[in-house]
Design an enzyme around this catalytic site. Structure first.
Site, PDB file in Angstrom:
ATOM      1  N   ARG A 140     -68.782  11.200  21.329  1.00 28.80           N
ATOM      2  CA  ARG A 140     -68.746   9.888  20.678  1.00 28.80           C
ATOM      3  C   ARG A 140     -69.494   8.861  21.525  1.00 28.80           C
ATOM      4  O   ARG A 140     -69.719   9.088  22.711  1.00 28.80           O
ATOM      5  CB  ARG A 140     -67.280   9.417  20.546  1.00 28.80           C
ATOM      6  CG  ARG A 140     -66.379  10.421  19.883  1.00 28.80           C
ATOM      7  CD  ARG A 140     -64.981  10.440  20.543  1.00 28.80           C
ATOM      8  NE  ARG A 140     -64.175  11.554  20.048  1.00 28.80           N
ATOM      9  CZ  ARG A 140     -63.429  11.527  18.961  1.00 28.80           C
ATOM     10  NH1 ARG A 140     -63.337  10.417  18.276  1.00 28.80           N
ATOM     11  NH2 ARG A 140     -62.767  12.584  18.565  1.00 28.80           N
ATOM     12  N   ASP A 166     -65.261   4.754  19.513  1.00 32.76           N
ATOM     13  CA  ASP A 166     -64.765   6.127  19.671  1.00 32.76           C
ATOM     14  C   ASP A 166     -64.826   6.883  18.344  1.00 32.76           C
ATOM     15  O   ASP A 166     -64.607   8.090  18.313  1.00 32.76           O
ATOM     16  CB  ASP A 166     -63.341   6.140  20.228  1.00 32.76           C
ATOM     17  CG  ASP A 166     -62.392   5.278  19.418  1.00 32.76           C
ATOM     18  OD1 ASP A 166     -62.676   4.083  19.248  1.00 32.76           O
ATOM     19  OD2 ASP A 166     -61.372   5.805  18.931  1.00 32.76           O
TER      20      ASP A 166
HETATM   21  P1  AMP Z   1     -57.952   6.989  15.870  1.00 31.32           P
HETATM   22  O1  AMP Z   1     -57.408   5.702  15.378  1.00 31.32           O
HETATM   23  O2  AMP Z   1     -57.499   8.189  15.084  1.00 31.32           O
HETATM   24  O3  AMP Z   1     -59.425   6.983  16.059  1.00 31.32           O
HETATM   25  O4  AMP Z   1     -57.319   7.207  17.309  1.00 31.32           O
HETATM   26  C1  AMP Z   1     -57.536   6.326  18.381  1.00 31.32           C
HETATM   27  C2  AMP Z   1     -56.891   6.894  19.627  1.00 31.32           C
HETATM   28  O5  AMP Z   1     -55.462   6.967  19.470  1.00 31.32           O
HETATM   29  C3  AMP Z   1     -57.327   8.308  19.989  1.00 31.32           C
HETATM   30  O6  AMP Z   1     -57.353   8.384  21.391  1.00 31.32           O
HETATM   31  C4  AMP Z   1     -56.230   9.154  19.423  1.00 31.32           C
HETATM   32  O7  AMP Z   1     -56.136  10.404  20.065  1.00 31.32           O
HETATM   33  C5  AMP Z   1     -55.012   8.296  19.686  1.00 31.32           C
HETATM   34  N1  AMP Z   1     -53.902   8.575  18.750  1.00 31.32           N
HETATM   35  C6  AMP Z   1     -53.852   8.276  17.432  1.00 31.32           C
HETATM   36  N2  AMP Z   1     -52.671   8.679  16.903  1.00 31.32           N
HETATM   37  C7  AMP Z   1     -51.970   9.264  17.902  1.00 31.32           C
HETATM   38  C8  AMP Z   1     -50.680   9.870  17.983  1.00 31.32           C
HETATM   39  N3  AMP Z   1     -49.872   9.978  16.943  1.00 31.32           N
HETATM   40  N4  AMP Z   1     -50.309  10.349  19.185  1.00 31.32           N
HETATM   41  C9  AMP Z   1     -51.095  10.242  20.259  1.00 31.32           C
HETATM   42  N5  AMP Z   1     -52.301   9.682  20.249  1.00 31.32           N
HETATM   43  C10 AMP Z   1     -52.755   9.196  19.085  1.00 31.32           C
HETATM   44 MG    MG Z   2     -60.702   8.209  16.598  1.00 30.10          MG
END
Ligand code: AMP
Ligand code: MG
Length: 487
Positions: free
Chosen positions: A186, A255
């Site tokens: 990313r 990201d």
């Molecule tokens: P995202 O919004 O899916 O792009 O995620 C942003 C960040 O939050 C990334 O580092 C994900 O791995 C982390 N993340 C999102 N949901 C969870 C969860 N339920 N548990 C742990 N990490 C999370």
């Molecule tokens: Mg993400």
């Protein structure tokens, strides 16, 4: 990246390699998925499995997609990365995802196989590492729809439920999605490398990414500047494709922007219905940072973060590096405009180029915004014979006449124009209410019939002759549609 001869074919077509794991150890942590109590298959993408060289019969095994059993040759790891989230820099990493390895396909391509929702990792911070069924099915539906539209995207191989409850604002069924991606590198991976402030790490990541996605850049006099330009070019083309179908990503954090040029991380994304550049669906995007009309500028902003990260590699003299990077970033707008105009000409059946074309297009968009016309259906109607004859609206009739006059100044026949327009204007997009309806049935009572029907219709978006298109092409009634990322 060429397939190496050291990876013999393993049972059921698995042929996993681990080139990412060869990067310096700061970029990954070996980590296993956390087994779940009762995995059950919800959906398996058989055509995708076959294109990966996997034997679909052997995949009727939910344990494999829940992380309870690993495919042969898997070496699971979590990736480290950072990112600007809504403008703020944060150290992140795979908090709920595990990379099993890179599958080498029979065609010699390399695809990451990643479980999403597979439990906590060292990067989970306060998160539970889990995902819920609705959002994972949503990613499955929208990513497969994007692929059918011909837009570069990660794919979805399977969704399983875990048999465990996941607590969000309410208790929800846990699920794991298996994601297939050209890679998971990313913009945020480069920001992470730059934040570590050790040039060898940054260079290793850049060399790896160049080799995997932009091998031509390695043959130029300034490989890292050429690499940056190539990433910018691919993103300009990608965002133009989004704009041309009304796709709104919803969370364009750095990201969530892949160096491969694939659309990645489907959270609160949706397709615009009534044309309005200010359209936002995501419930967490209060300021409208990631509105439809802002996506090109946001992409450029994200690419500027990539450029900053690459500065030490671009030139040893800092002011010179900055000049080179600024020049590259400055070209994004022109590159985006180029791809957008090429796409818009195709949508309107214009095979030649006239200097007034942008004005013609703008005037259609202005009319659409004023009259809250459905973006997809306006182009769909234009693609089916003489659509304006019966329109009661003088402004539309006037525009239509202007467009017809423009068409007469090229030699192509009307039927050629229409046939081409139907290849460039989808008849079907994933309408928000159809997606919600299918997800509600699947999540609420395990009824997958609507989901399967929706997926079948979305698989042929440019087929203007499908039997029951009305149900799938009418805009949703509710105007204040909101999507949630469900993390
Ligand atoms: P995202 O919004 O899916 O792009 O995620 C942003 C960040 O939050 C990334 O580092 C994900 O791995 C982390 N993340 C999102 N949901 C969870 C969860 N339920 N548990 C742990 N990490 C999370
Ligand atoms: Mg993400």
């Amino acid at each position: 990246m060429p397939a190496t001869s050291t990876s013999p074919s393993l049972p059921h077509g698995w042929r996993l390699e681990h080139s990412y794991a060869q990067l310096p150890s700061v970029f990954h942590v070996a980590y296993k998925p956390t087994p779940v109590s009762r995995p059950e298959m919800v959906i398996l993408n058989r055509p995708l499995a076959e294109s990966l060289g996997l034997d679909p019969a052997s995949l009727d095994n939910p344990a494999l997609f829940a992380g309870n059993a690993l495919p042969p040759g898997a070496h699971p790891l979590a990736q480290a990365y950072a990112g600007h989230q809504f403008g703020n820099f944060t150290m992140l990493g795979d908090g709920r995802a595990i990379l099993l390895g890179e599958q080498l396909t029979p065609d010699g391509e390399r695809f990451d196989i990643q479980l999403k929702g597979s439990g906590q990792t060292p990067f989970s911070r306060r998160g539970d590492g889990r995902a819920t069924l609705g959002p994972m099915l949503r990613e499955y539906v929208i990513s497969e729809a994007m692929d059918a539209l011909g837009i570069p995207t990660t794919r979805s191989l399977a969704v399983v439920t875990t048999g465990e409850v996941v607590y969000r604002t309410a208790p929800l069924p846990g699920a794991v999605l298996t994601r297939v991606a050209a890679s998971h590198i990313r913009v945020g991976t480069f920001e992470y490398a730059a934040a570590l402030d050790e040039k060898p790490n940054l260079q290793a990541l850049a060399d790896y990414t160049i080799q995997r996605h932009y091998p031509q850049a390695a043959t130029t006099a300034q490989p890292y500047a050429a690499f940056l330009d190539a990433v910018i070019e691919r993103q300009a083309a990608l965002i133009a494709r989004w704009q041309l179908v009304g796709f709104i990503h919803g969370v364009m954090n750095t990201d969530n922007m892949a160096l491969s040029g694939e659309t990645i991380d489907y959270g609160p994304c949706a397709f615009m219905e009534a044309y309005d550049p200010a359209t936002v669906f995501s419930s967490i995007d209060h300021g409208g940072r990631y509105a439809y009309g802002s996506q090109p500028q946001i992409a450029q902003w994200n690419l500027a973060r990539l450029a900053e990260s690459l500065l030490p590699l671009i030139h040893q003299d800092a002011p010179q590096a900055l000049d080179i990077a600024n020049e590259s970033i400055g070209r994004f707008g022109e590159r985006f405009q180029h791809h957008w105009l090429v796409g818009m000409r195709a949508k309107l059946g214009l095979f030649t180029e006239e200097s007034d074309d942008p004005a013609l297009i703008d005037s259609l968009l202005e009319w659409m915004q004023r009259s809250q016309a459905d973006f997809t259906n306006t182009f769909r109607a234009l693609s089916s014979a003489s659509s304006a004859m019966h329109s009661p609206e003088p402004a539309y009739r006037e525009w239509h006449q202007r467009w017809q006059d423009r068409l007469t100044r090229q030699t192509s026949s009307a039927s050629e124009v229409m046939a081409s327009m139907r290849r460039h204007n989808p008849a079907i997009i994933p309408r928000n209410h159809k997606v919600e309806e299918a997800l509600a049935a699947a999540v609420g009572n395990g009824d997958l019939r609507l989901l399967e029907r929706l997926l079948a219709v979305l698989a042929n978006p440019y087929d203007h002759t499908q039997e029951h298109p009305e149900e799938f092409s009418l805009p949703s009634k509710s105007e204040a549609y909101q999507t949630f990322c469900g993390t």
